[in-house]
Motif scaffolding. Structure first.
Motif, PDB file in Angstrom:
ATOM      1  N   VAL A 212       0.962  -1.331   0.119  1.00 43.76           N
ATOM      2  CA  VAL A 212       0.129   0.026   0.151  1.00 43.76           C
ATOM      3  C   VAL A 212       0.930   1.302  -0.110  1.00 43.76           C
ATOM      4  O   VAL A 212       0.687   2.088  -0.921  1.00 43.76           O
ATOM      5  CB  VAL A 212      -1.033  -0.106   1.295  1.00 43.76           C
ATOM      6  CG1 VAL A 212      -1.826   1.311   1.413  1.00 43.76           C
ATOM      7  CG2 VAL A 212      -1.937  -0.996   1.210  1.00 43.76           C
ATOM      8  N   LEU A 213       1.723   1.507   0.990  1.00 45.08           N
ATOM      9  CA  LEU A 213       2.659   2.460   1.128  1.00 45.08           C
ATOM     10  C   LEU A 213       3.251   2.913   0.077  1.00 45.08           C
ATOM     11  O   LEU A 213       3.584   4.057  -0.661  1.00 45.08           O
ATOM     12  CB  LEU A 213       3.242   2.326   2.469  1.00 45.08           C
ATOM     13  CG  LEU A 213       2.585   2.379   3.859  1.00 45.08           C
ATOM     14  CD1 LEU A 213       3.519   2.175   4.771  1.00 45.08           C
ATOM     15  CD2 LEU A 213       1.931   3.906   3.729  1.00 45.08           C
ATOM     16  N   SER A 214       3.978   1.639  -0.543  1.00 47.38           N
ATOM     17  CA  SER A 214       5.065   1.916  -1.772  1.00 47.38           C
ATOM     18  C   SER A 214       4.314   2.395  -2.812  1.00 47.38           C
ATOM     19  O   SER A 214       4.875   3.101  -3.756  1.00 47.38           O
ATOM     20  CB  SER A 214       5.839   0.599  -2.022  1.00 47.38           C
ATOM     21  OG  SER A 214       4.790  -0.299  -2.354  1.00 47.38           O
ATOM     22  N   TRP A 215       2.875   2.204  -3.003  1.00 45.30           N
ATOM     23  CA  TRP A 215       2.332   2.737  -4.427  1.00 45.30           C
ATOM     24  C   TRP A 215       1.326   3.798  -4.381  1.00 45.30           C
ATOM     25  O   TRP A 215       1.113   4.340  -5.166  1.00 45.30           O
ATOM     26  CB  TRP A 215       1.669   1.557  -4.972  1.00 45.30           C
ATOM     27  CG  TRP A 215       2.524   0.547  -5.652  1.00 45.30           C
ATOM     28  CD1 TRP A 215       2.933  -0.764  -4.678  1.00 45.30           C
ATOM     29  CD2 TRP A 215       3.122   0.302  -6.777  1.00 45.30           C
ATOM     30  NE1 TRP A 215       3.808  -1.376  -5.710  1.00 45.30           N
ATOM     31  CE2 TRP A 215       3.921  -0.665  -6.807  1.00 45.30           C
ATOM     32  CE3 TRP A 215       3.021   1.372  -7.647  1.00 45.30           C
ATOM     33  CZ2 TRP A 215       4.650  -0.872  -7.887  1.00 45.30           C
ATOM     34  CZ3 TRP A 215       3.715   1.199  -9.012  1.00 45.30           C
ATOM     35  CH2 TRP A 215       4.677  -0.136  -8.868  1.00 45.30           C
ATOM     36  N   VAL A 216       1.385   4.409  -2.799  1.00 46.50           N
ATOM     37  CA  VAL A 216       0.648   5.492  -2.787  1.00 46.50           C
ATOM     38  C   VAL A 216       1.423   6.820  -3.398  1.00 46.50           C
ATOM     39  O   VAL A 216       1.063   7.525  -4.251  1.00 46.50           O
ATOM     40  CB  VAL A 216       0.382   6.013  -1.274  1.00 46.50           C
ATOM     41  CG1 VAL A 216       0.101   7.246  -1.163  1.00 46.50           C
ATOM     42  CG2 VAL A 216      -0.592   5.090  -0.686  1.00 46.50           C
ATOM     43  N   GLY A 217       2.743   6.700  -3.297  1.00 42.91           N
ATOM     44  CA  GLY A 217       3.825   7.516  -3.905  1.00 42.91           C
ATOM     45  C   GLY A 217       3.769   7.647  -5.335  1.00 42.91           C
ATOM     46  O   GLY A 217       3.748   8.756  -5.997  1.00 42.91           O
ATOM     47  N   VAL A 218       3.595   6.438  -5.778  1.00 36.42           N
ATOM     48  CA  VAL A 218       3.861   6.159  -7.548  1.00 36.42           C
ATOM     49  C   VAL A 218       2.615   6.732  -8.080  1.00 36.42           C
ATOM     50  O   VAL A 218       2.597   7.565  -9.015  1.00 36.42           O
ATOM     51  CB  VAL A 218       4.105   4.578  -7.881  1.00 36.42           C
ATOM     52  CG1 VAL A 218       3.697   4.552  -9.190  1.00 36.42           C
ATOM     53  CG2 VAL A 218       5.098   4.236  -7.123  1.00 36.42           C
ATOM     54  N   THR A 223      -0.877   9.484 -11.543  1.00 36.54           N
ATOM     55  CA  THR A 223      -2.596   9.984 -12.000  1.00 36.54           C
ATOM     56  C   THR A 223      -2.381  10.992 -12.677  1.00 36.54           C
ATOM     57  O   THR A 223      -3.303  11.132 -13.660  1.00 36.54           O
ATOM     58  CB  THR A 223      -3.371   9.786 -10.667  1.00 36.54           C
ATOM     59  OG1 THR A 223      -3.133   8.504 -10.031  1.00 36.54           O
ATOM     60  CG2 THR A 223      -4.713  10.267 -10.941  1.00 36.54           C
ATOM     61  N   TYR A 224      -1.863  12.024 -12.152  1.00 29.86           N
ATOM     62  CA  TYR A 224      -1.901  13.520 -12.882  1.00 29.86           C
ATOM     63  C   TYR A 224      -0.670  13.957 -13.770  1.00 29.86           C
ATOM     64  O   TYR A 224      -0.165  14.955 -13.877  1.00 29.86           O
ATOM     65  CB  TYR A 224      -1.800  14.520 -11.627  1.00 29.86           C
ATOM     66  CG  TYR A 224      -3.228  14.258 -10.816  1.00 29.86           C
ATOM     67  CD1 TYR A 224      -4.357  14.434 -11.297  1.00 29.86           C
ATOM     68  CD2 TYR A 224      -3.026  13.251  -9.456  1.00 29.86           C
ATOM     69  CE1 TYR A 224      -5.505  14.219 -10.616  1.00 29.86           C
ATOM     70  CE2 TYR A 224      -4.226  13.139  -8.930  1.00 29.86           C
ATOM     71  CZ  TYR A 224      -5.468  13.748  -9.211  1.00 29.86           C
ATOM     72  OH  TYR A 224      -6.486  13.298  -8.405  1.00 29.86           O
ATOM     73  N   LEU A 225       0.126  12.795 -14.239  1.00 25.34           N
ATOM     74  CA  LEU A 225       1.182  12.973 -15.199  1.00 25.34           C
ATOM     75  C   LEU A 225       0.708  13.870 -16.420  1.00 25.34           C
ATOM     76  O   LEU A 225       1.442  14.589 -16.676  1.00 25.34           O
ATOM     77  CB  LEU A 225       1.752  11.658 -15.575  1.00 25.34           C
ATOM     78  CG  LEU A 225       2.900  11.577 -16.197  1.00 25.34           C
ATOM     79  CD1 LEU A 225       4.044  11.978 -15.681  1.00 25.34           C
ATOM     80  CD2 LEU A 225       3.367  10.247 -16.781  1.00 25.34           C
ATOM     81  N   GLY A 310      -3.306   7.323  -3.724  1.00 22.67           N
ATOM     82  CA  GLY A 310      -2.521   8.098  -4.353  1.00 22.67           C
ATOM     83  C   GLY A 310      -3.221   9.024  -5.215  1.00 22.67           C
ATOM     84  O   GLY A 310      -2.892  10.395  -5.264  1.00 22.67           O
ATOM     85  N   ALA A 311      -4.055   8.567  -5.822  1.00 25.71           N
ATOM     86  CA  ALA A 311      -5.003   9.467  -6.673  1.00 25.71           C
ATOM     87  C   ALA A 311      -5.630  10.457  -5.995  1.00 25.71           C
ATOM     88  O   ALA A 311      -5.794  11.717  -6.163  1.00 25.71           O
ATOM     89  CB  ALA A 311      -6.153   8.634  -7.596  1.00 25.71           C
TER      90      ALA A 311
END
Length: 362
Positions: A212-218, A223-225, A310-311
């Protein structure tokens, strides 16, 4: 690698396109449906939450089904859901269709991971998982840029129609190549080491939290790239697809490298998508027995919970924080917590091993 693994890769490709292509079409969807960029971003969060809900729900309802039968049923849900996305008349219908499509996601990757490891030798299990997840990475390097171009040229609905066709093809390939299997026996499913008991294991839970935590940042940044590239860094809209292509190339390389490294030494990690196969393998190893399928599905759900958070986090920074330009900085701070959880898990594992009798260690 057996041909059946490539059939699983085909299904993973279609699911990957569905999950990620909306990121390149945020501006098109928001303009067509008359919603804000952050509201369009919630279509990603809605999909991710659908994965999180679908993992335990479908896990409970389909636990005894033969794995091939379940994979085919999930591809039907995926295909119908994408067709509903293409035909959605408004924002909330599109959101509902995205959630429906997401229900197939966690169970497909969870069951697919178990099937993949059953098809190869023990020293190739992480590589088998990585090969299946290559479908997800190829979706980023080819499917998402092409889907973004297609949506910008012919409307975002055309992209979902194309993904519907991918779903039909994936169904056919899985039906042809994946071997038949037997349903799970009742005594195996209901044993004390069965499906539900596995979720109480500390090592499994720490693995899920790390995911969970590692992919929040990604996903806060990814998402807003598209708006970051066009409105902050000054790229044209036409440059979004080639940049997504470069990003996808990194995903493919990291995924395959992560699988090979995990086959040799599971714990030492790398960055971003190189952690997917090792984290999935960690959860499978700590689950063992009849609970592997559910634990594997929950790890995919954890991946998508990180996606949803993350989003939302990126949207919060845009609407209530420093703004769009600060999203990458905020996103870069979150994975530090994931590293802390990994160190904690390894310390607890070492302490547990030291406390065991010598006979148990052997």
């Amino acid at each position: 690698m057996p041909l059946a693994l490539y059939a699983l890769t085909a299904g993973a490709f279609g699911i990957g396109v569905t999950e990620f292509v909306i990121m390149g079409l945020l501006l098109d969807v928001s303009a067509d449906l008359g919603v804000s960029i952050s509201a369009a971003g919630l279509l990603i969060s809605g999909y991710a939450l659908g994965v999180v809900i679908g993992a335990p729900l479908l896990g409970a309802l389909t636990g005894r089904l033969p794995r091939k039968t379940l994979l085919l049923a999930l591809m039907v849900v995926f295909t119908v859901g994408n067709l509903a996305c293409a035909l959605a008349p408004d924002y909330w219908t599109l959101m509902a269709a995205r959630v429906l499509t997401a229900f197939a996601h966690a169970s497909f990757f969870g069951v697919g991971s178990v099937v993949a490891t059953s098809l190869v030798a023990p020293n190739r299990k992480a590589s088998a998982i990585a090969l299946m997840f290559t479908g997800l990475t190829v979706a980023n390097i080819l499917g998402v840029p092409f889907g973004t171009w297609l949506g910008q040229a012919y409307g975002w609905r055309s992209t979902f129609l194309a993904v519907t066709l991918v779903g039909v093809i994936a169904f056919a390939v899985i039906a042809l190549l994946v071997p038949r299997d037997e349903p799970v026996a009742a005594d195996e499913e209901e044993s004390s080491e069965g499906t539900l008991a596995v979720l109480g294991r500390r090592a499994v839970l720490l693995g899920l939290l790390t995911t969970v935590l590692s992919w929040v940042g990604v996903f806060a940044a990814f998402t807003y790239l598209a708006p970051i590239l066009t409105r902050v860094t000054g790229f044209s809209e036409g440059a979004v697809s080639p940049i997504l292509l470069v990003f996808g190339g990194g995903l493919v390389a990291g995924n395959l490298l992560g699988g090979r490294l995990a086959d040799r030494h599971l714990v030492p990690g790398a960055a971003a998508f190189a952690t997917v196969a090792p984290l999935q393998m960690w959860v499978l190893e700590k689950a063992k027995g009849a609970g592997q399928g559910l634990a594997s599905s929950f790890n995919i759900a954890a991946f998508n919970l990180g996606n949803a958070i993350g989003a939302w986090l990126g949207g919060f920074v845009i609407d209530h924080g420093p703004g769009l330009g600060a999203v990458p900085l905020v996103a870069g701070l979150v994975p530090i917590a994931a590293l802390g959880v990994v160190l904690m898990a390894l310390r607890l594992e070492r302490g547990s091993a030291i406390g065991k009798p010598v006979t148990a260690q052997c």
